[in-house]
Scaffold this motif. Sequence first.
Motif, mmCIF file in Angstrom:
data_model
loop_
_atom_site.group_PDB
_atom_site.id
_atom_site.type_symbol
_atom_site.label_atom_id
_atom_site.label_comp_id
_atom_site.label_asym_id
_atom_site.label_seq_id
_atom_site.Cartn_x
_atom_site.Cartn_y
_atom_site.Cartn_z
ATOM 1 N N ALA A 1 0.838 -1.206 0.000
ATOM 2 C CA ALA A 1 0.000 0.000 0.000
ATOM 3 C C ALA A 1 0.866 1.246 0.000
ATOM 4 O O ALA A 1 0.554 2.244 -0.683
ATOM 5 C CB ALA A 1 -0.932 -0.022 1.211
ATOM 6 N N LEU A 2 1.957 1.210 0.763
ATOM 7 C CA LEU A 2 2.883 2.341 0.805
ATOM 8 C C LEU A 2 3.469 2.616 -0.583
ATOM 9 O O LEU A 2 3.485 3.763 -1.058
ATOM 10 C CB LEU A 2 4.012 2.039 1.806
ATOM 11 N N VAL A 3 3.917 1.547 -1.261
ATOM 12 C CA VAL A 3 4.531 1.696 -2.586
ATOM 13 C C VAL A 3 3.498 2.192 -3.603
ATOM 14 O O VAL A 3 3.768 3.074 -4.418
ATOM 15 C CB VAL A 3 5.155 0.364 -3.044
ATOM 16 N N THR A 4 2.276 1.626 -3.551
ATOM 17 C CA THR A 4 1.227 2.026 -4.491
ATOM 18 C C THR A 4 0.869 3.494 -4.332
ATOM 19 O O THR A 4 0.742 4.241 -5.316
ATOM 20 C CB THR A 4 -0.028 1.165 -4.284
ATOM 21 N N GLU A 5 0.702 3.926 -3.101
ATOM 22 C CA GLU A 5 0.358 5.327 -2.845
ATOM 23 C C GLU A 5 1.439 6.264 -3.353
ATOM 24 O O GLU A 5 1.158 7.301 -3.961
ATOM 25 C CB GLU A 5 0.133 5.533 -1.340
ATOM 26 N N ARG A 6 2.677 5.856 -3.109
ATOM 27 C CA ARG A 6 3.799 6.689 -3.553
ATOM 28 C C ARG A 6 3.844 6.771 -5.087
ATOM 29 O O ARG A 6 4.039 7.839 -5.664
ATOM 30 C CB ARG A 6 5.103 6.079 -3.018
#
Length: 503
Positions: free
Chosen positions: A76-81
């Motif tokens: 989720a962190l990578v996708t949001e970024r």
Amino acid sequence: MTNVTDTASLGGPARPSGRRGSRRLALIIVAILAVIAVVLTGGAFAYAKQFEGKALPGTTVLGQDVAGKTPEEIAALVTERAEGVTVTVTAGEETHEVPLADLGVSVDAEGTARAAVEHDESFTGVLASSWSGERAVAPLVTVDEAAVTAYATGLVPADETEPVDAQVVFDEETEEWSAVPGTDGRGIDPQPLLDAVNQQAASLESFSVEQPIEQIAPAITTEEAEGTLGEITALLEQPMSIQGPEGETHEISSERRSSWLSVAPDETGQALAVTVDEDAVREWVAERAEKDSVEVKDGIEQVDAEGTTVKVVAEKEDGLEVTNTEAVADEVIASLTGTTPLEAAFETQTVEAKVEKVDAPTEEETDTTDPANAPTGEKWIDVDLTAKTVTAYVGSTPVWGPRSMVDGKEGYETVTGSYEIYLRYDMQDMTNASRYPVGHEKYYYTEDVPWVQYFHNGYGFHGAPWRSSFGYSGSHGCINMPPHEAKWLYDWASIGTRVEVHY
């Protein structure tokens, strides 16, 4: 004698010796260490257990500490970024904000998360990672270079994308050649954008790129087209002629030459090439040679039973044949592809005519209808304007006739010569309205004329039911016959049947 008493034996306290005391101390220390080891081991296992399936201490993704985070949390962190990254592309005077996905960049958030949590889950591995320092995990990013190139190409305005090559064209109405100027286009070398995306996309940080739009010259310039136009002009100005028989000269006009030439880009697309329609050249030369040729005409002489010539039906005429048509065509083609003036000549040879001896028709009418005794040879029709008769021949044998007819009266004389039947009607209305208006003394209009066979312009055979006698001159030029005899001739002859008309 002195007596020594053992204190132990006397019931007093016993003191350990030095060796036995050291052993006891060692056992006490080992026991204490064992207790501490048990405590520490249990704690280490508990510590390692809390990182099972999660990122270990010291693990970072995109500069953020993800220790203890699950794969879902890291993904989720990578996708949001990734979704927040934009690329600012400046092309010419326009600036575009573009998401990474529009540039063909794909981010594997799940794969990045799996890489971040992948580790040795033993307590020794966990302990080792705690003391080993930071472990940075890079996002898994792929770049579709074709998509980047397509986006870069699309930055050019649609009406400015392609350069237009210069041309050389021929206007059939004015019969003139002209050069059409080429125009520059605008294009992009996508390498700056490709390099920037390949180098910076993996950081998942927004960045800017300068993507120049450049002028693109056409592959075929106006100057090159004007040079080709000069070549064509030179080709059209040089002398081109063919010498025919008896000193006749056939000039090849510039208009005809232009019809044989065409201009188009060569195989490389980088230059114009002048090509010659060789088939058209050969066809014209062959037609010209055919016109210069003279068709041989065999003579026909009617002979009596003793073989003596009683009448010349057709004079023989030697023919003339062009023998080097292909060679002349090759010379014309070579001249059109260079600057050498054409001075070709047709070479000819004489084709000698023959004289065919045919049986003269007798005064008694002939009508050969027995197939078993039918003669062989070419069908032809003899029209004797002196005798006012029509006779049908097969080869040298008369098979029908002579039959009396009416030929053209004074002022409307029937033509003489060698002809072929070219048009037939079993019935036709006849008029000379094209020459004389209605009411003119020479005007006529006759309906339902039967068994019409034309052999030269408006001259032909046909039935004449309005006549009661034959054997004189009285028609407007046609050969008038009794209807039943005109029908016999119609049924026997066909398109292409030879007709000899003579006195």
